[in-house]
Design an enzyme around this catalytic site. Structure first.
Site, short mmCIF file in Angstrom:
data_model
loop_
_atom_site.label_atom_id
_atom_site.label_comp_id
_atom_site.label_asym_id
_atom_site.label_seq_id
_atom_site.Cartn_x
_atom_site.Cartn_y
_atom_site.Cartn_z
N HIS A 65 0.75 -1.28 -0.01
CA HIS A 65 0.02 -0.07 0.13
C HIS A 65 0.86 1.27 0.23
CE1 HIS A 65 -2.95 -3.01 0.99
NE2 HIS A 65 -2.26 -3.38 2.17
N CYS A 66 2.06 1.17 -0.58
CA CYS A 66 2.86 2.38 -0.80
C CYS A 66 3.17 3.11 0.54
CB CYS A 66 2.16 3.55 -1.74
SG CYS A 66 1.65 3.02 -3.17
N ALA A 67 3.51 2.24 1.56
CA ALA A 67 3.98 2.70 2.66
C ALA A 67 4.74 1.39 3.50
CB ALA A 67 2.69 3.12 3.75
#
Ligand SMILES: Cc1ncc(COP(=O)(O)O)c(C=O)c1O
Length: 378
Positions: free
Chosen positions: A337-339
């Protein structure tokens, strides 16, 4: 029946007036704001103004000209960081941030901005004591996300802004996962810079977002180019908001965003948030019954918003998401999730999680069907 549970990425469906506003801007207006004196251009300008006023009303912004339309929260975050920071400045951020905040900060670090990444707890909560401890005499900004897009954890933002202001620093809030579902008042929450996507909780089209910059902030524009103003000058005008909105506006997008924000205000942010959080609680209730499922979201209701992450023992998160999509037509998101640092914090790196995120149009029946489908994926 198709079930969409990926509203944390972008909301779907949109309210009917949003579709109509996009089509109206394209079919009936056609022209760009501030780029001509004819009536179509003036009408486009009116829509832009009304959209700014709607955003100002939604976030209690005293002066709507301090709202800059962008094409995403990412662009708004870049504008806020690159428009205020200089080599030698120090920034405090956290281990829970999305790449759209973490990556520009990392780039700026290479250009001489000092960075402290405060480690959040295993539930994703950032302790204000740690933020306070991270301050240095050169701290120019505290930059933090309101709600984690991985765990849904809500951060104590008023405490961060108070710490920032007591130290003479700015407070930048990434409201990507909270705008439209948690009330945000920039004045009472002490937010100097607010980055918002238009296409998630505000129900605008993709390709929309905004940045609010408080009137005391001398922001430098990210881009230079045509603004429709000061055309005799070769220098970039720095007046708000035109100096920051270079090039032709996304008028259909902004018209749709205006309709989305009006819809959100009609329903009420608190009502929308309550509906979404209620659905997450219901999903938790159901998933907690499954011994193969581990939840990566705070169990205390006051700490979580409308995002739920989970893993299934012995199964890759992308395999679960793939199965939910292919067998049951249920859209969720899998992975990091891009994190990535948030996953290290939560203990879900590198496998990531399955994330479900309901929206205003999600029903309890959808959640029941989702939970039944998860059972069949075990
Ligand atoms: C916490 C967070 N910040 C920033 C963003 C970036 O938003 P946008 O896609 O509008 O650039 C997202 C999107 O997923 C997000 O979840």
């Amino acid at each position: 029946m198709s079930i969409y549970l990926d509203n944390a990425a972008t909301s779907y469906p949109k309210p009917e007036p949003v579709y109509q506003a996009v089509m109206h801007a394209m079919r009936e207006i056609g022209a760009s704001p501030g780029r001509g004196g004819h009536r179509r251009s003036l009408e486009a300008g009116r829509i832009m103004f009304q959209a700014r006023e709607a955003a100002a009303a939604l976030f209690s912004v005293p002066d709507s000209s301090r709202i800059i339309f962008t094409h995403s929260a990412t662009e708004a975050l870049n504008m806020a960081l690159r428009g205020t920071l200089a080599p030698g400045d120090h920034v405090v951020t956290s281990s829970m941030e999305h790449n759209s905040l973490a990556r520009p900060l990392h780039q700026l670090e290479k250009q001489g901005v000092a960075l402290t990444i405060v480690q959040a707890g295993p539930d994703g909560v950032i302790d204000p004591v740690d933020v306070q401890r991270a301050l240095t005499p050169r701290t120019r900004m505290i930059a933090i996300g309101h709600v984690s897009n991985v765990s849904g954890t809500i951060q104590p933002i008023e405490q961060f802004s108070a710490i920032a202001h007591a130290a003479g620093a700015l407070f930048l809030l990434d409201a990507a996962q909270s705008a439209g579902s948690l009330p945000i008042n920039v004045v009472s929450a002490g937010i100097d810079l607010l980055a918002v996507p238009g296409h998630k909780g505000l129900y605008g089209p993709q390709g929309t977002g905004l940045l609010y910059a408080a009137s005391h902030i001398p922001l430098r524009p990210l881009l230079a180019g045509g603004t429709g103003t000061n055309s005799t000058s070769e220098d970039q005008p720095e007046g708000f908001p035109e100096g920051f909105e270079v090039g032709t506006h996304n008028l259909p997008g902004i018209a749709g965003l205006k309709a989305g924000m009006e819809f959100v205000m009609q329903q009420g942010v608190a009502v929308i948030g309550e509906h979404e959080r209620g659905l997450v609680s219901y999903a938790i209730e159901k998933l907690q019954l499954l011994k193969q499922v581990t939840l990566h979201t705070p169990l205390e209701t006051a700490l979580r918003a409308a995002v739920l992450s989970f893993t299934v023992a012995g199964k890759d998160s992308s395999a679960v998401a793939f199965e939910l999509d292919r067998r049951f037509d249920i859209a969720v998101r899998a992975g990091l999730h891009c994190a990535p640092r948030a996953h290290r914090t939560l203990g879900t790196f590198p496998g990531g999680t399955v994330r479900m995120s309901p929206g205003w149009f999600t029903t309890r029946e959808d959640i029941a069907m989702f939970a039944d489908a998860v059972v069949q994926c075990l």
